[in-house]
Each structure stands twice: as C-alpha cells, then as structure tokens.
Design a protein around this motif. Structure first.
Motif, short mmCIF file in Angstrom:
data_model
loop_
_atom_site.label_atom_id
_atom_site.label_comp_id
_atom_site.label_asym_id
_atom_site.label_seq_id
_atom_site.Cartn_x
_atom_site.Cartn_y
_atom_site.Cartn_z
N THR A 161 15.15 7.38 -43.82
CA THR A 161 15.43 8.74 -43.41
C THR A 161 14.14 9.40 -42.96
O THR A 161 13.12 8.77 -42.77
CB THR A 161 16.06 9.52 -44.57
N ILE A 162 14.17 10.72 -42.80
CA ILE A 162 13.07 11.43 -42.17
C ILE A 162 12.03 11.87 -43.18
O ILE A 162 12.27 11.90 -44.37
CB ILE A 162 13.62 12.67 -41.41
N TRP B 155 9.54 15.02 -44.32
CA TRP B 155 9.48 16.47 -44.16
C TRP B 155 8.12 16.90 -43.64
O TRP B 155 7.11 16.47 -44.13
CB TRP B 155 9.73 17.15 -45.51
N GLY C 6 14.42 16.47 -39.49
CA GLY C 6 14.31 17.12 -40.79
C GLY C 6 13.87 18.57 -40.63
O GLY C 6 13.02 18.88 -39.80
N ASN D 134 15.87 22.01 -47.78
CA ASN D 134 15.63 20.84 -46.93
C ASN D 134 16.95 20.36 -46.34
O ASN D 134 17.98 20.37 -47.02
CB ASN D 134 15.02 19.69 -47.74
N ASN E 254 18.22 16.98 -43.82
CA ASN E 254 17.85 15.83 -43.00
C ASN E 254 19.07 15.20 -42.36
O ASN E 254 20.17 15.20 -42.94
CB ASN E 254 17.05 14.79 -43.80
#
Length: 687
Positions: A19-20, A22, A222, A234, A236
């Motif tokens: 995943t991304i 931050w 993100g 947050n 994503n």
C-alpha cells in the motif's frame, strides 16, 4: 491469491500488493507515541547517514546498526502491530503493507531523525524488541523515482519495466502521496532431470527449460489530515493488476515430452483509513478496511510419448474471489504513569471459488471431468475484544500486558459444508529492561490465534505438481503459547548486536493430513513445537582505522517438531525454514562518491511432505555478488551489481510412492537447473 504451482522451481518469490506511504508532518510532542516513557535507545539524525548519500528513508533504515525490517505477518484482521517500523509514532492502517515500499517513498530530505525504541515502552500493543520510528515532515512538493532493470545471462528475457515514481506534497492541513509502480519479474532456469525407478536405475532423462514472466503495475494514493486539536485522519487507496505467464518445456529422451502453461490475470484493490480524535481525556481511533482480489488461473499440460501413443493432456481453469472487510476501534487513555487501551474489532472474510477440470480425449478435445468439492464459498465472521495496560515499574523497567478474546463463526457452502463457532482467548505480557546504558533486554509471553487459509477448505488440483487436495471443512485456527526474548548490545561507534530467541508451543498446527482412505489435504495436527534464534549485527571499522568499512552479518536458525500423521515419527513442519545466512561488506571510499561492496546469501528449508510424495531442496552453495555504486551521477545514485557468481543452481528431488509414503517407492524425479549470473542496475533519484 498467489500462484499455487511452481513445481519446476525450488522457490520463486512473487510479491503481493503493497500500500501507500503517508506524506506526513513530524508528530508534535502531544502526539508522540503515548506509551513512550523513556528516551529512545538511540536517535540518528541525517548527518549520521551522510556517508551513504541516502535518497529515501529506506536507505537510512537499512544503515541502522543491528536492525532488520520485519514486515507484517499475515495476521487475523488488523489486530495489534506486527511490523517494527512506525512513521511519526503511528502504525500503518492498511492490511497489505509492504514496509519496504512505504519507506522508499519518503525522501531523505524529509526525515528529521530516526529513533530506535524498545517496543514494550510504547502504548502500541503488539510491539516488542527494537522498533524504528521515522520522524519526518513535508514542507513542499517532492518526488522520488527508481528504475531497476535486471538481466540474467541465460534463459530469461531482460527485466526492464521494474520501477516506481512517487510524489509527496502538502496543501494546508492535508498531506498527500501519489505513486505509480510496477513490480516486474523475468525468472527461469534450465537443466537436466533424471527419472529413477525404485532400484535407482535411470528410466528417462529430460532436458527442461522454465520461464516465469510477470508484471504487477500498481497505482496508489494516500491522504493525511492533521487537525489543530489532535485530530489525525488517514485514507489510502490502491489498485493493482497482476499478469503472470509460466511455461515449461520438458524434452525426454526415452518416455515422453511435456509442455506446461500457467497463466494468472488478477486485479485487486484496497481501501483503508483511520481517524483519531481526543475524547473524554483520551484518544479514540476508528479504523476501516476493505480489500478485494479477483484471481483467475489457467493451467494446461500436454504429454507426447516417444512410442507414438496418443497425446495426453489436461487443463484446469480456476476462479478465486477473496474479500475482507474490517472495522476497528481503539480508545487509549493515560492514568498516572499507566497507559490503557481498549479495542474492539469486527471482520468478515470470504472466499468464493470454482474450478473446471478437463481431460484430453483421443480426438484432441478437452472434456470436463468432476472435481468434487472445488466449487465452494467459505466465510468467517469474527469479533475481537481486548484491553491493554502498560507502565514503567522502575526507571529502567517497563511492563506492557494485554488480555482479550475472539469469537468467530466459519460457514462453508457446498457438499461438505459446515457451520462452526469458536471462542479463543488471547493476550500477552512483556517486559523491557535496561540493566546498563548499552544493553537492552525484552521478554514476551503471548497467547496467539493463527490465521486460516480459506483455500485449504476447498478441494483443489495441482496439475504441474501432479497432486490433489481433498476439501477439509474441519479445519480450525491454530493456537499457540509464544515466548520471545531479545537482547540488544550497543557497541557505540563499533556498531550493534541484536540477538533474538523464541519458542512456540502450538496447538492444532496445520500440515498435510490423511482424508479418508486415499485422500489428503491441509489439516490440524494436535501439537507442534517451534524454536529458534537469530542474530543481526553491524560492525563499523572506522574505530580501528578502516575508515568507511562496514560489515553486516545476519543469521537465523529455526527448528520445528510435530508427529507425522502417517508414520507417527516426529519431523519438521513441511517446508519450514531451517536456516538463513546473509553477510555484506561495504566500503564507502573516503573523499569521494564511490562505494564498493560484496554480499552473500544462503538458506535451507525442510522437506515438503505429502502423504504420497516427498520433495527435497538440496542446497549447493549460496548467492555471492559484488556491486559498485556512485552516489552522484548527475544527481542520481547508480549501482551496478553482479550476483550468482559461484553458479548456485536450483536443485529439486521428488519421490513418488506407490500408495502412501510409508510404502514402496514408485519412482524419483531428480533435477538440477542453472540460471547463470545476474546483472542488476539500480538508478535512484529525487526531484
């Protein structure tokens, strides 16, 4: 869902979806890790890493003495923290996190410092031993890119599409990261396979070539929101495609030729996020996640015989859909010197699969044949509750403990469908002790519940490996008592040594078991024991006059034991790791931008045990490589490496039995394949 057949390769690693990362501001003091009651074990500012000219936070973390990144396990739900990397005191809220990719998107210029902390001193249940916290910020639009082409000298196409570009920026209270990446692989090998009868006589000799080609393009975004009174949010998003094509040609001298094809055309997505805000003197964090993966596989085999008998063949088309939906709430507060956290989590996991098996007839047509139990849906609904408590017992001693449990209901449709419910206790207690300034010790006792592989519930055929699993609706999650000990010795300017030891007492371990009179499948065995240790060490030779010289030496040993369900004799867990060793020498030449290095890696694993087959992976040497690096080629970091210099081959030996493994041998396949030296170019830059 990863490819389940690679019978022609001892091991080929195919990465999943990261995943991304931050893009975020440095956490203000009020938002620092709530349970951090002592100063970090060590703190590294950017100047410490200057000699390596790092481009990203990943480059920095890799140079922390005696530290290795532990990526998150395939755990149940979101649960407690499992990775040993934090960013601004926060864990990742995604499920499929690839920590290496996360850090690779944070520019080195955005890193304020990196803290090495004992996990038990943080109010983040699940952490123990060494943890790094990257304190970073984003003030303006920045970008990172990498390109990593690779060429094997023999049997594979060049890998030219492997790379990533990402940008990070900030607009008011919103920070963001966008990335586009492709994980590309072009693997393969070639060599001779001998077929032996039960007496050891050669009955056929085959020359075989394997090609494994794939691309995994991924786009991710993100967004991070930081409010003025403690709110942090947050979000994503990630979407990935996966194309894999595997071919294997096997030309026999005596019996037959074999043409094998396997393809996968997958897509998956993940949507995850969290929101933290002050409430009633504490902080409430709400977390949500949705994942979906659609994986269609196709396998086809043709056999052509030297005696001119009719061609034989079969094909298997499989569709697999996996979904995971999670909602979690965590409420943390401080009472005197103690940190408390209450958590509640609910999850729904689902596997929906169907398969069509076909056989080739004498007229050259594929006709469907039954594969009972292959079309099914498996769903688990789960609820988990937990309460954790942590506090310093003395100036150099910290306690963290947690107690909780989970309720799960597993429903399987199909001919052998069942509905079952379970209640499982879980929790841990850990201590962090600093007896002297340079030594840190931690001890942890945990009651753990393992993650089920829903695919094990469903009947399946592996055409390439020539085996089949029956469906097993009676599987239950394994449980274990885990004891972990970790000691970190800070050697000052000389480096660091981090040693770990563990022992796990497992109930209902999952391994291959008999199903009926002739079938087999993954199933539960009453008990197993797993123990081992690892050492991560770094030695910097500047203190003895070898300026710029550094050695990193890591070693892991693992031993497992369970009663074989067929023979009753104790053996290792099927396919379990036995040992892993890696060493790197690096010399950053003083007064310039050049560095040279060498690295070595080898490992061994236990036999893969089925009831009618035994697969062995003999190791013949390890992977030795060299590299040369320039840290400023028109503003870029360029490394050229050459590996597999001692010609490590991919050997594989598989024994087939007439009936089951406690009876007579039918025949043996013994192969030895080569893939030659590998040239890799890594180009990294910032903008």
């Amino acid at each position: 869902m990863k490819i389940r057949y690679l019978a022609s390769v001892a091991a080929i690693a195919l990465a999943g979806m990261p995943t991304i990362a931050w893009a975020q501001d440095a956490a203000p003091a009020a938002l620092a890790p709530a349970g951090q009651t002592t100063t970090p074990l060590r703190s590294f500012d950017p100047a410490y890493f200057a000699q390596f000219a790092p481009r990203t936070a990943l480059d920095m973390v890799r140079q922390i003495p005696g530290f290795s990144i532990a990526e998150g396990e395939d755990r149940r739900g979101l649960g407690q923290v499992s990775s040993n990397v934090l960013i601004n005191g926060e864990r990742f809220s995604g499920k499929s996190n690839d920590v290496v990719s996360e850090l690779g998107r944070i520019g080195a210029a955005n890193v304020i410092r990196i803290e090495l902390i004992d996990g038990a001193t943080l109010n983040l249940p699940g952490l123990t031993g060494q943890v790094v916290n990257i304190v970073s910020k984003v003030d303006s639009l920045t970008g990172q890119f990498r390109w990593s082409p690779r060429v094997r000298f023999r049997r594979t196409d060049p890998q030219v599409l492997n790379g990533e570009v990402s940008v990070s920026g900030k607009a008011g209270k919103i920070a963001y990261t966008l990335s586009l990446a492709n994980d590309s692989f072009r693997n393969g090998n070639a060599g001779t396979e001998r077929v032996l009868d039960a007496a050891g006589n050669v009955t056929d000799r085959r020359y075989e070539e394997l090609y494994v080609n794939g691309d995994e393009p991924r786009i991710a975004a993100g967004i991070k929101y930081t409010g003025g009174t403690g709110q942090i949010g947050n979000l994503n998003l990630a979407y990935q495609r996966r194309w894999v094509r595997i071919t294997e040609d096997s030309d026999g001298e005596v019996v037959r030729d074999r043409d094998y094809l396997e393809t996968e055309k997958e897509y998956n997505y993940e949507i995850g996020g969290d929101y933290l805000f002050p409430l009633w003197g504490g902080n409430l964090k709400l977390i949500g996640l949705r994942r979906f993966e659609h994986s269609p596989f196709f396998t086809r085999i043709f056999l052509d015989f030297e005696d001119r008998r009719p061609r034989e063949g079969n094909s298997l088309a499989t569709r697999i859909d996996e979904t995971e939906t999670i909602a979690r709430a965590e409420y943390g507060w401080k009472a005197g010197k103690a940190d408390w956290q209450f958590s509640l989590e609910g999850a729904i996991n689902k596997l929906d699969t169907d398969a069509e098996l076909k056989l080739l007839d004498t007229a050259g047509r594929f006709n469907p044949v039954p594969l009972p139990g292959s079309d099914a849906t498996v769903e688990e609904k789960r609820a988990e509750i937990g309460l954790s408590y942590g506090r310093p017992l003395a100036s150099n001693l910290t306690l963290q403990t947690s107690i909780g449990g989970e309720y799960s209901q597993i429903v399987q449709s199909g001919p052998n469908g069942l509905t079952r419910s379970f209640i499982r206790p879980k929790g841990f207690v850990s201590l962090a002790w600093k007896p002297v300034k340079s030594l840190d010790l931690s001890l942890r006792l945990q009651r753990d519940v393992g993650q089920l592989n829903f695919f094990d519930f469903v009947a399946s055929a592996d055409l390439g490996a020539e085996n089949q699993n029956s469906g097993n609706p009676d599987l239950v999650p394994q449980q274990s008592w885990n004891v972990d000990f970790q000691a970190t010795q800070n050697l000052g300017a000389l480096g660091s040594i981090n040693a770990k030891a563990f022992v796990n007492f497992v109930e209902d371990i999952v391994d291959q078991v008999p199903i009926g009179a002739t079938g087999e499948a993954p199933g539960n065995i009453d008990s197993a024991t797993i123990w081992g240790f690892s050492i991560d060490s770094t030695f910097k030779m500047d203190v003895i006059g070898w300026t710029g010289v550094r050695f990193d030496i890591d070693y892991t040993y693992r031993k497992s034991s369970l009663p074989d369900p067929l023979t009753g004799i104790r053996r290792r867990i099927s396919g379990d790791l036995i040992h892993e060793f890696s060493a790197e020498f690096r010399y950053d030449i003083p007064g310039g931008n050049w560095a040279v290095g060498a690295n070595y890696f080898d490992f061994s694993q236990a036999d893969e045990v089925r009831l009618s087959q035994l697969a062995e992976f003999p190791i013949d040497g390890g992977d030795l490589g060299f590299y040369v690096e320039n840290k400023d080629v028109r503003g870029l970091t360029v490394r050229l490496g050459l590996s597999n210099l001692i010609g490590t081959n991919e050997a594989f030996r598989r024994t087939f039995y007439v009936a089951r493994r406690d009876g007579p041998v039918a025949f043996v396949e013994d192969r030895d394949r080569f893939f030659g030296p590998v040239v890799r170019l890594d180009i990294n830059g910032s903008f």
